[in-house]
Design a protein around this motif. Structure first.
Motif, PDB file in Angstrom:
ATOM      1  N   THR A  36     -34.933  24.555 -17.403  1.00 35.48           N
ATOM      2  CA  THR A  36     -33.493  24.657 -17.657  1.00 35.48           C
ATOM      3  C   THR A  36     -33.211  24.850 -19.135  1.00 35.48           C
ATOM      4  O   THR A  36     -32.342  25.653 -19.526  1.00 35.48           O
ATOM      5  CB  THR A  36     -32.776  23.396 -17.145  1.00 35.48           C
ATOM      6  OG1 THR A  36     -33.015  23.256 -15.740  1.00 35.48           O
ATOM      7  CG2 THR A  36     -31.279  23.483 -17.380  1.00 35.48           C
ATOM      8  N   LEU A  40     -31.515  28.068 -20.787  1.00 29.89           N
ATOM      9  CA  LEU A  40     -30.298  27.871 -21.581  1.00 29.89           C
ATOM     10  C   LEU A  40     -30.410  28.546 -22.940  1.00 29.89           C
ATOM     11  O   LEU A  40     -29.461  29.205 -23.405  1.00 29.89           O
ATOM     12  CB  LEU A  40     -30.036  26.376 -21.748  1.00 29.89           C
ATOM     13  CG  LEU A  40     -28.851  25.986 -22.637  1.00 29.89           C
ATOM     14  CD1 LEU A  40     -27.554  26.530 -22.068  1.00 29.89           C
ATOM     15  CD2 LEU A  40     -28.790  24.473 -22.816  1.00 29.89           C
ATOM     16  N   LEU A  63     -21.067  29.735 -17.231  1.00 24.38           N
ATOM     17  CA  LEU A  63     -20.822  28.745 -16.187  1.00 24.38           C
ATOM     18  C   LEU A  63     -21.617  29.048 -14.924  1.00 24.38           C
ATOM     19  O   LEU A  63     -22.137  28.144 -14.269  1.00 24.38           O
ATOM     20  CB  LEU A  63     -19.331  28.687 -15.864  1.00 24.38           C
ATOM     21  CG  LEU A  63     -18.414  28.170 -16.991  1.00 24.38           C
ATOM     22  CD1 LEU A  63     -16.957  28.243 -16.563  1.00 24.38           C
ATOM     23  CD2 LEU A  63     -18.793  26.748 -17.376  1.00 24.38           C
ATOM     24  N   GLN A  66     -25.515  28.503 -15.603  1.00 24.66           N
ATOM     25  CA  GLN A  66     -25.882  27.090 -15.821  1.00 24.66           C
ATOM     26  C   GLN A  66     -25.173  26.163 -14.833  1.00 24.66           C
ATOM     27  O   GLN A  66     -24.936  24.984 -15.130  1.00 24.66           O
ATOM     28  CB  GLN A  66     -25.537  26.698 -17.256  1.00 24.66           C
ATOM     29  CG  GLN A  66     -26.448  27.315 -18.305  1.00 24.66           C
ATOM     30  CD  GLN A  66     -27.873  26.791 -18.211  1.00 24.66           C
ATOM     31  OE1 GLN A  66     -28.097  25.596 -18.120  1.00 24.66           O
ATOM     32  NE2 GLN A  66     -28.830  27.711 -18.221  1.00 24.66           N
ATOM     33  N   ASN A  67     -24.851  26.653 -13.669  1.00 26.65           N
ATOM     34  CA  ASN A  67     -24.096  25.839 -12.703  1.00 26.65           C
ATOM     35  C   ASN A  67     -24.847  24.597 -12.270  1.00 26.65           C
ATOM     36  O   ASN A  67     -24.273  23.525 -12.116  1.00 26.65           O
ATOM     37  CB  ASN A  67     -23.722  26.699 -11.499  1.00 26.65           C
ATOM     38  CG  ASN A  67     -24.942  27.029 -10.635  1.00 26.65           C
ATOM     39  OD1 ASN A  67     -25.208  26.380  -9.645  1.00 26.65           O
ATOM     40  ND2 ASN A  67     -25.684  28.076 -11.021  1.00 26.65           N
ATOM     41  N   LEU A  70     -24.865  21.967 -15.142  1.00 29.28           N
ATOM     42  CA  LEU A  70     -23.535  21.397 -15.339  1.00 29.28           C
ATOM     43  C   LEU A  70     -23.170  20.442 -14.201  1.00 29.28           C
ATOM     44  O   LEU A  70     -22.592  19.370 -14.431  1.00 29.28           O
ATOM     45  CB  LEU A  70     -22.505  22.523 -15.438  1.00 29.28           C
ATOM     46  CG  LEU A  70     -22.635  23.434 -16.668  1.00 29.28           C
ATOM     47  CD1 LEU A  70     -21.659  24.597 -16.583  1.00 29.28           C
ATOM     48  CD2 LEU A  70     -22.401  22.632 -17.948  1.00 29.28           C
ATOM     49  N   LEU A  73     -25.043  17.190 -14.766  1.00 35.08           N
ATOM     50  CA  LEU A  73     -24.453  16.393 -15.835  1.00 35.08           C
ATOM     51  C   LEU A  73     -23.189  15.682 -15.379  1.00 35.08           C
ATOM     52  O   LEU A  73     -22.919  14.541 -15.779  1.00 35.08           O
ATOM     53  CB  LEU A  73     -24.152  17.287 -17.047  1.00 35.08           C
ATOM     54  CG  LEU A  73     -25.363  17.794 -17.837  1.00 35.08           C
ATOM     55  CD1 LEU A  73     -24.911  18.785 -18.906  1.00 35.08           C
ATOM     56  CD2 LEU A  73     -26.110  16.626 -18.482  1.00 35.08           C
ATOM     57  N   LEU A  74     -22.418  16.335 -14.518  1.00 39.01           N
ATOM     58  CA  LEU A  74     -21.139  15.761 -14.095  1.00 39.01           C
ATOM     59  C   LEU A  74     -21.278  14.795 -12.928  1.00 39.01           C
ATOM     60  O   LEU A  74     -20.591  13.759 -12.887  1.00 39.01           O
ATOM     61  CB  LEU A  74     -20.179  16.895 -13.704  1.00 39.01           C
ATOM     62  CG  LEU A  74     -19.735  17.831 -14.849  1.00 39.01           C
ATOM     63  CD1 LEU A  74     -18.887  18.960 -14.307  1.00 39.01           C
ATOM     64  CD2 LEU A  74     -18.974  17.050 -15.916  1.00 39.01           C
ATOM     65  N   LYS A  84     -27.672  27.966  -6.226  1.00 34.11           N
ATOM     66  CA  LYS A  84     -27.991  28.204  -7.632  1.00 34.11           C
ATOM     67  C   LYS A  84     -28.446  29.641  -7.840  1.00 34.11           C
ATOM     68  O   LYS A  84     -28.073  30.294  -8.834  1.00 34.11           O
ATOM     69  CB  LYS A  84     -29.084  27.241  -8.091  1.00 34.11           C
ATOM     70  CG  LYS A  84     -29.561  27.494  -9.508  1.00 34.11           C
ATOM     71  CD  LYS A  84     -30.669  26.552  -9.913  1.00 34.11           C
ATOM     72  CE  LYS A  84     -31.154  26.865 -11.328  1.00 34.11           C
ATOM     73  NZ  LYS A  84     -32.219  25.945 -11.775  1.00 34.11           N
TER      74      LYS A  84
END
Length: 391
Positions: A36, A40, A63, A66-67, A70, A73-74, A84
């Motif tokens: 990842t 990135l 977005l 890198q879905n 993200l 992370l959330l 993906k």
């Protein structure tokens, strides 16, 4: 600085490991973290290369590409592989609509194919690879993407790398499973060995103790001989204390602590064992031929335990019988024979005692026969010893 970084690393490892376990991903936690990060970096460089591209396109591409990171992370969850893949293909497609030379945008495609090949089905891996190559071909034919063969080769290399990683992880898991099985088998064998040791010690010691207690009761009831009763009870106490010491030493093998310096019994101690049994009231005779020094410690302990279990069986099943123990040590083998009259009893039966003797004989590479022979019950075992033994 180092403690702070260590705490952050541990939190990332735990959170990522939990998410991977929930998604059924068996790779090490640092593999998805590394891929990842690499994707990135390539994505940021590709976006930086497109200075004149509309900002909305660049934000949407970032977005989409890198879905998965993200979402993790959330929410702490990992998006499904096919979702993906569609998002990354769409994000890279937006960037390839504005090609540059050289272009870093196809690199996330190579990383994607490697990830899918490593964790998903082979069919999905080939489908994502084909979609990536088709996307590159469309960009080459429509907007003039430069380097199409090189980018295609990178995507195919990503596919190969993913399959290699999958094979490596499976081989590593299989090896770990094999090591765990060997370790569990070794622990089970050790527990069984210690259980046999404890059984032999307790069974024999209780048998001898009960003989002494029976003698004391008989002396008090018939002759009112207090001195004889006290002597019998004293001997029973001695045998019991010796048994407790043996049990502590044997159970001490279960821990890492020292179990004492007292050596385990061997072939040379069989005579003392028979003498103790005879002193307890069982008519027992012992005959030795050859040098006990020819019997090594392992074989000697096995022979001692077999005699111990056999005499305990005699006390239990035929206490009025006469028992004889004969150990003959010759060139290359030692033969132990324990014989006792059945006295109307049916013999030791099929309990754990005979099973323990059979297990000991098997470990020693010995030949064991136990069963009735005419009016007697006979236990006969032949153990290999050093060839230098003198008869």
């Amino acid at each position: 600085m180092e403690p702070v970084w260590g705490k952050v690393r541990d939190r990332v490892r735990v959170r990522l490991g939990t998410a991977m376990a929930r998604s059924g991903i068996t790779l090490p936690w640092w593999v998805p973290l590394g891929t990842t990060t690499f994707a990135l970096v390539a994505l940021v460089v590709a976006i930086g290369q497109r200075g004149g591209t509309p900002a909305g396109v660049l934000v949407a591409a970032f977005l989409l590409a890198q879905n998965s990171a993200l979402l993790w992370l959330l929410t702490g969850r990992i998006v499904r592989t096919w979702q993906k893949s569609l998002a990354v293909l769409a994000g890279v497609g937006l960037l390839l609509a504005y090609p540059v030379v050289p272009d870093f945008a196809p690199i996330p495609l190579a990383v994607l194919t490697a990830e899918v090949a490593a964790i998903a089905s082979a069919g999905l891996a080939f489908a994502v690879t084909a979609a990536g190559v088709a996307l590159l071909a469309a960009a080459w034919m429509t907007v003039g993407l430069v380097g199409f063969p090189v980018y295609t080769l990178a995507v195919l290399l990503g596919l190969c790398a993913g399959f290699m990683l999958r094979w490596y992880v499976r081989a590593l898991d299989a090896e770990r499973g094999k090591q765990d099985a060997v370790r569990e088998q070794a622990m089970l064998s050790e527990r069984q060995r210690i259980a046999r040791e404890v059984h032999d010690v307790v069974a024999h010691s209780l048998s001898i103790t009960l003989l002494h207690v029976t003698g004391a009761r008989h002396g008090l009831r018939t002759d009112r001989d207090v001195d004889e009763a006290v002597e019998a009870l004293t001997e029973a106490e001695r045998v019991g204390r010796a048994a407790m010491a043996d049990v502590r030493r044997t159970v001490g093998l279960l821990s890492r602590e020292s179990a004492g310096t007292r050596p385990l019994p061997g072939a040379g101690d069989i005579g003392d064992l028979v003498a103790d049994t005879k002193a307890a009231g069982l008519d027992t005779h012992y005959e030795l031929e050859g040098e006990v020094s020819a019997v090594d410690a392992v074989a000697g302990l096995g022979l001692y335990r077999i005699v111990q279990e056999s005499l305990a069986n005699v006390v239990k099943h035929a206490p009025a019988a006469t028992a004889s123990v004969r150990l003959r040590i010759g060139a290359g083998h030692a033969r132990l024979t324990i014989r006792n009259g059945l006295s109307g009893e049916t013999g030791p039966g099929g309990g754990s005692g005979l099973a323990g003797m059979a297990a000991r004989a098997e470990q020693l590479g010995a030949v064991l026969h136990a069963g009735p022979a005419g009016p007697d019950w006979v236990v006969d075992v032949t153990v290999p010893v050093s060839h230098g033994a003198a008869s």
